[in-house]
Design an enzyme around this catalytic site. Structure first.
Site, PDB file in Angstrom:
ATOM      1  NE  ARG A   1      -2.515  -0.441   3.588  1.00  0.00           N
ATOM      2  CZ  ARG A   1      -2.404  -1.420   4.475  1.00  0.00           C
ATOM      3  NH1 ARG A   1      -2.825  -2.634   4.169  1.00  0.00           N
ATOM      4  NH2 ARG A   1      -1.863  -1.204   5.666  1.00  0.00           N
TER       5      ARG A   1
ATOM      6  CB  SER B   1       2.267 -16.542  -1.877  1.00  0.00           C
ATOM      7  OG  SER B   1       1.835 -17.391  -0.827  1.00  0.00           O
ATOM      8  NE  ARG B   2       7.508 -22.465   0.954  1.00  0.00           N
ATOM      9  CZ  ARG B   2       8.041 -21.956   2.048  1.00  0.00           C
ATOM     10  NH1 ARG B   2       7.260 -21.390   2.953  1.00  0.00           N
ATOM     11  NH2 ARG B   2       9.344 -22.008   2.258  1.00  0.00           N
TER      12      ARG B   2
ATOM     13  CG  HIS C   1      13.429 -13.008   7.773  1.00  0.00           C
ATOM     14  ND1 HIS C   1      13.387 -11.973   8.686  1.00  0.00           N
ATOM     15  CD2 HIS C   1      12.155 -13.152   7.318  1.00  0.00           C
ATOM     16  CE1 HIS C   1      12.150 -11.513   8.776  1.00  0.00           C
ATOM     17  NE2 HIS C   1      11.387 -12.211   7.958  1.00  0.00           N
TER      18      HIS C   1
ATOM     19  CE  LYS D   1       9.564  -5.647  12.679  1.00  0.00           C
ATOM     20  NZ  LYS D   1       8.818  -6.665  13.447  1.00  0.00           N
TER      21      LYS D   1
ATOM     22  CG  ASP E   1       6.844  -9.618  15.675  1.00  0.00           C
ATOM     23  OD1 ASP E   1       7.049  -9.965  14.501  1.00  0.00           O
ATOM     24  OD2 ASP E   1       5.847  -8.954  16.024  1.00  0.00           O
TER      25      ASP E   1
END
Length: 339
Positions: A35, A50-51, A93, A111, A192
């Site tokens: 966005r 995406s898978r 990651h 991150k 996170d």
């Protein structure tokens, strides 16, 4: 005070060179990127992978993206993609960044950059060998209020910094099967949420000389909450706290011998701050929307300049933050599968 307080402005993302983005992963953070980047910068999102092919197609339709790919290899083979934003769980990651690097794509990795400093070094070594740009997507470092605060601190506007306090807490423990509680997905509060205050302290104060952590684990063995004390030299300390059990104010403050900077919560996103020096006080309200466009514009500028890394979020910066968080996890007893 307004006449003596000199503020540094963040570069306008609309002035950055254009860059064509592919998004690897179709979760919530990817939606924010999809966005904000095209809405507030010169960058475009041209593909998503995406898978789950159906999920990628729905994501592309939702955000007006040209193409969707049912699989990461197809996304990375897309010749129209200049740079890839890795938006998968922390546990993935390293592998996904390495895939993108091997494909010759420039990479922005959400991150926390990886699970550990060792994994981060692997990615950077591969990027150096392949000659591509890689950066951790610590968007906070590029936001206008942080750009201004960083220079105020470095210029001595509040004197010698003695104390920094920052917290980040969200109520994110409701789903026992969710990624935040799952060790296999490198869950927990630190990677996170806690990465924000820890990285903020690193940004303003450098690499700490000592790390002391206290916290509590969830029933699944990941960290639910921690408070981290970072020592810098003889007299400077930072207190960084995070929790996934409750929502906290999310404020930050930097206290120096000549003044204090107080940042409204959430300090890690677009916000206002107040500088107090003696009897003088000024509140700064940077005007901007979105937020992710600033880090995306940094990637575009670096790529156009032929740089492999950003001076604001360098490879050494990321490794240093990961080393601090490695030590926090060691003290708390948090170990991820395969470590």
């Amino acid at each position: 005070m307004t006449s003596t307080l000199e503020l540094t402005s963040a570069p306008d993302p609309l002035d950055a060179p254009p860059l064509r983005w592919g998004i690897l992963g179709a979760g919530g953070i990817a939606r924010t990127f999809a966005r904000q980047v095209p809405a507030h910068s010169s960058g475009r999102v041209v593909a998503v992978g995406s898978r789950d092919g159906a999920r990628a197609a729905a994501f592309a339709e939702e955000h007006g993206i040209d193409r969707s790919h049912g699989g990461y290899d197809a996304l990375l083979a897309d010749e129209d993609v200049d740079a890839v934003y890795v938006a998968t769980p922390h546990s993935e990651h390293r592998d996904h960044a390495l895939l993108a690097v091997e494909a010759g794509k420039h990479v922005l990795v959400e991150k926390a950059f990886t699970r550990s400093a060792a994994e981060a070094r692997e990615v950077f070594a591969a990027a150096e060998g392949r000659g591509v740009f890689v950066m951790e997507a610590m968007w906070t470092r590029f936001l206008p209020h942080v750009v201004a605060i960083r220079e105020l601190v470095r210029s001595g506007a509040i004197g010698e910094v003695v104390a920094l306090h920052a917290d980040h807490g969200q109520r994110l423990d409701q789903d026992p099967a969710g990624r935040l509680l799952n060790p296999a997905l490198a869950g927990g509060a630190l990677l996170d949420l806690g990465v924000y205050p820890v990285s903020f302290a690193h940004d303003l104060l450098g690499t700490p000389d000592a790390v002391v952590a206290a916290g509590s684990l969830t029933e699944t063995g990941v960290d639910g909450q921690e408070t981290v004390l970072l020592q810098f030299g003889a007299t400077t300390q930072a207190v960084c706290s995070s929790t996934l059990w409750v929502r906290t104010p999310g404020r930050a403050a930097i206290s120096g011998t000549e003044g204090v900077i107080e940042i409204e919560g959430p300090f890690y996103g677009p916000t206002t701050f107040t500088v107090t020096r003696g009897d003088e006080q000024v509140t700064v309200r940077p005007r901007h929307e979105g937020g992710f466009q600033y880090e995306a514009a940094e990637v575009a500028r670096c790529v156009a300049d032929g740089r492999a890394q950003s001076g604001t979020m360098s490879w050494d910066d990321t490794v240093a933050v990961m080393e601090t968080m490695d030590e926090v996890r060691r003290q708390l007893g948090v170990v991820y599968p395969g470590e």
